[in-house]
Design a protein around this motif. Structure first.
Motif, PDB file in Angstrom:
ATOM      1  N   ARG A   1     -14.801 -12.521  -1.381  1.00  0.00           N
ATOM      2  CA  ARG A   1     -14.158 -11.797  -0.353  1.00  0.00           C
ATOM      3  C   ARG A   1     -13.181 -12.828   0.490  1.00  0.00           C
ATOM      4  NH1 ARG A   1     -14.839 -10.143   5.256  1.00  0.00           N
ATOM      5  NH2 ARG A   1     -17.037 -10.946   5.300  1.00  0.00           N
ATOM      6  N   ASP A   2     -12.101 -12.537   0.564  1.00  0.00           N
ATOM      7  CA  ASP A   2     -10.861 -13.476   1.433  1.00  0.00           C
ATOM      8  C   ASP A   2     -10.350 -12.796   2.410  1.00  0.00           C
ATOM      9  OD1 ASP A   2      -8.652 -12.766   0.011  1.00  0.00           O
ATOM     10  OD2 ASP A   2      -9.279 -13.636  -1.436  1.00  0.00           O
ATOM     11  N   CYS A   3      -9.520 -13.293   3.288  1.00  0.00           N
ATOM     12  CA  CYS A   3      -8.875 -12.566   4.329  1.00  0.00           C
ATOM     13  C   CYS A   3      -7.390 -12.138   3.846  1.00  0.00           C
ATOM     14  CB  CYS A   3      -8.608 -13.515   5.594  1.00  0.00           C
ATOM     15  SG  CYS A   3      -7.632 -15.079   5.212  1.00  0.00           S
ATOM     16  N   SER A   4      -7.007 -12.229   2.655  1.00  0.00           N
ATOM     17  CA  SER A   4      -5.552 -11.929   2.126  1.00  0.00           C
ATOM     18  C   SER A   4      -5.620 -10.551   1.770  1.00  0.00           C
ATOM     19  CB  SER A   4      -5.258 -12.766   1.050  1.00  0.00           C
ATOM     20  OG  SER A   4      -4.065 -12.134   0.572  1.00  0.00           O
ATOM     21  N   ARG A   5      -4.644  -9.648   1.842  1.00  0.00           N
ATOM     22  CA  ARG A   5      -4.755  -8.599   1.346  1.00  0.00           C
ATOM     23  C   ARG A   5      -3.795  -8.252   0.065  1.00  0.00           C
ATOM     24  NH1 ARG A   5      -6.705  -3.916   3.447  1.00  0.00           N
ATOM     25  NH2 ARG A   5      -4.724  -2.807   3.029  1.00  0.00           N
ATOM     26  N   ALA A   6      -3.335  -9.477  -0.342  1.00  0.00           N
ATOM     27  CA  ALA A   6      -2.499  -9.620  -1.619  1.00  0.00           C
ATOM     28  C   ALA A   6      -3.374  -9.451  -2.965  1.00  0.00           C
ATOM     29  CB  ALA A   6      -1.694 -10.818  -1.519  1.00  0.00           C
ATOM     30  N   LEU A   7      -3.107  -8.373  -3.583  1.00  0.00           N
ATOM     31  CA  LEU A   7      -4.068  -8.273  -4.743  1.00  0.00           C
ATOM     32  C   LEU A   7      -3.667  -9.239  -5.650  1.00  0.00           C
ATOM     33  CD1 LEU A   7      -4.446  -4.588  -5.006  1.00  0.00           C
ATOM     34  CD2 LEU A   7      -5.948  -5.961  -4.001  1.00  0.00           C
ATOM     35  N   PRO A   8      -4.578  -9.774  -6.855  1.00  0.00           N
ATOM     36  CA  PRO A   8      -4.292 -10.600  -7.933  1.00  0.00           C
ATOM     37  C   PRO A   8      -3.618  -9.807  -8.939  1.00  0.00           C
ATOM     38  CG  PRO A   8      -6.613 -10.455  -7.899  1.00  0.00           C
ATOM     39  CD  PRO A   8      -6.051  -9.678  -6.378  1.00  0.00           C
TER      40      PRO A   8
ATOM     41  N   TRP B   1     -13.839  -6.582 -14.458  1.00  0.00           N
ATOM     42  CA  TRP B   1     -13.463  -7.050 -13.092  1.00  0.00           C
ATOM     43  C   TRP B   1     -12.697  -6.132 -12.495  1.00  0.00           C
ATOM     44  CZ3 TRP B   1      -8.833  -9.018 -11.463  1.00  0.00           C
ATOM     45  CH2 TRP B   1      -7.922  -8.703 -12.255  1.00  0.00           C
ATOM     46  N   GLY B   2     -12.644  -6.508 -11.167  1.00  0.00           N
ATOM     47  CA  GLY B   2     -11.534  -5.557 -10.401  1.00  0.00           C
ATOM     48  C   GLY B   2     -11.392  -6.165  -8.913  1.00  0.00           C
ATOM     49  N   THR B   3     -10.581  -5.360  -8.085  1.00  0.00           N
ATOM     50  CA  THR B   3     -10.345  -5.715  -6.657  1.00  0.00           C
ATOM     51  C   THR B   3     -10.539  -4.431  -5.934  1.00  0.00           C
ATOM     52  OG1 THR B   3      -7.959  -5.238  -7.159  1.00  0.00           O
ATOM     53  CG2 THR B   3      -8.586  -7.587  -7.379  1.00  0.00           C
ATOM     54  N   GLU B   4     -10.888  -4.833  -4.737  1.00  0.00           N
ATOM     55  CA  GLU B   4     -10.928  -3.920  -3.514  1.00  0.00           C
ATOM     56  C   GLU B   4     -10.399  -4.361  -2.252  1.00  0.00           C
ATOM     57  OE1 GLU B   4     -15.043  -2.311  -2.511  1.00  0.00           O
ATOM     58  OE2 GLU B   4     -15.493  -4.081  -3.675  1.00  0.00           O
ATOM     59  N   LEU B   5      -9.469  -3.662  -1.501  1.00  0.00           N
ATOM     60  CA  LEU B   5      -8.629  -4.023  -0.522  1.00  0.00           C
ATOM     61  C   LEU B   5      -9.864  -3.468   0.571  1.00  0.00           C
ATOM     62  CD1 LEU B   5      -5.077  -2.508  -0.732  1.00  0.00           C
ATOM     63  CD2 LEU B   5      -5.830  -4.894  -0.495  1.00  0.00           C
ATOM     64  N   LEU B   6      -9.797  -4.496   1.455  1.00  0.00           N
ATOM     65  CA  LEU B   6     -10.515  -4.108   2.882  1.00  0.00           C
ATOM     66  C   LEU B   6      -9.743  -4.245   3.887  1.00  0.00           C
ATOM     67  CD1 LEU B   6     -13.473  -6.693   1.477  1.00  0.00           C
ATOM     68  CD2 LEU B   6     -13.698  -4.474   1.281  1.00  0.00           C
ATOM     69  N   PRO B   7     -10.386  -3.633   5.080  1.00  0.00           N
ATOM     70  CA  PRO B   7      -9.543  -3.771   6.102  1.00  0.00           C
ATOM     71  C   PRO B   7      -9.088  -5.155   6.566  1.00  0.00           C
ATOM     72  CG  PRO B   7     -11.564  -2.561   6.526  1.00  0.00           C
ATOM     73  CD  PRO B   7     -11.599  -3.156   5.060  1.00  0.00           C
ATOM     74  N   GLY B   8     -10.116  -6.158   6.359  1.00  0.00           N
ATOM     75  CA  GLY B   8      -9.505  -7.435   6.844  1.00  0.00           C
ATOM     76  C   GLY B   8      -9.466  -8.474   5.468  1.00  0.00           C
ATOM     77  N   GLY B   9      -8.689  -7.944   4.331  1.00  0.00           N
ATOM     78  CA  GLY B   9      -8.574  -8.750   3.174  1.00  0.00           C
ATOM     79  C   GLY B   9      -8.731  -8.032   2.049  1.00  0.00           C
ATOM     80  N   LYS B  10      -9.521  -8.599   1.152  1.00  0.00           N
ATOM     81  CA  LYS B  10      -9.728  -7.957  -0.310  1.00  0.00           C
ATOM     82  C   LYS B  10     -11.132  -8.807  -0.835  1.00  0.00           C
ATOM     83  CE  LYS B  10      -7.186 -11.089  -3.168  1.00  0.00           C
ATOM     84  NZ  LYS B  10      -6.679 -11.953  -1.814  1.00  0.00           N
TER      85      LYS B  10
END
Length: 133
Positions: free
Chosen positions: A81-88, A116-125
Motif C-alpha cells: 500500500r502506498d499514498c498515491s492514487r495513480a493506478l499502475p 494480481w490487481g489494484t485497489e483504490l483506497l481513501p489515502g492511496g492504493k
C-alpha cells in the motif's frame, strides 16, 4: 462458498519509502514463508514483492509503504500500500527483453503470479498479487 480461514502472522507492516524498503520487505517475506513451511516459494515471491515495493518507492513517493502478507490454503497473498492514487498500468507490447533494466515489472508480476490487481483506497492504493502454493 466457504473459504478456509486465512493465516496472517502480523498485520500491516510499515516500511520507510526508500531504497532500503525492498530488502526489509524481503526479510519479512522470508521469515513468514519459513513459518508457513513455504520456503520453496521464496524466489518467486521475493521477485514479485521486490517489483511491488520498488514501484511504490519509485512512483508513489510519501514517507512509508504498507506491506501485508497472508495465506489461504492454496494461495499466498502479497500486498503493498502506498499514498498515491495513480493506478499502475500493465502495457503489453510483446515479449520483453530480459536485459531491460526497467519497464517490465508488472509484466514480470503477471507472469509469476496466479493473479494480481489494484485497489483504490481513501489515502492511496494497494497493489496485490497472489502466488499459488
Amino acid at each position: 462458498m466457504d473459504y478456509p480461514p486465512t493465516t496472517t502472522l502480523v498485520g500491516e507492516v510499515f516500511l520507510p519509502c526508500d531504497e532500503q524498503a525492498s530488502g526489509q520487505a524481503r526479510r519479512i517475506l522470508s521469515a513468514t514463508l519459513d513459518v508457513w513451511g513455504l520456503g520453496h516459494l521464496f524466489e518467486t515471491a521475493s521477485t514479485v514483492l521486490a517489483e511491488l515495493v520498488s514501484n511504490a518507492v519509485r512512483h508513489a513517493g510519501g514517507r512509508q509503504i504498507g506491506l501485508t502478507l497472508w495465506r489461504r490454503l492454496t494461495l499466498v497473498h502479497i500486498s503493498v500500500r502506498d499514498c498515491s492514487r495513480a493506478l499502475p498500468c500493465l502495457i503489453m507490447t510483446g515479449p520483453f527483453p530480459t536485459t531491460a533494466e526497467s519497464g517490465r515489472g508488472l509484466q514480470l508480476v503477471a507472469a509469476l503470479t496466479f493473479r494480481w490487481g489494484t485497489e483504490l483506497l481513501p489515502g492511496g492504493k494497494r497493489v496485490w498479487a497472489e502466488i499459488a502454493v
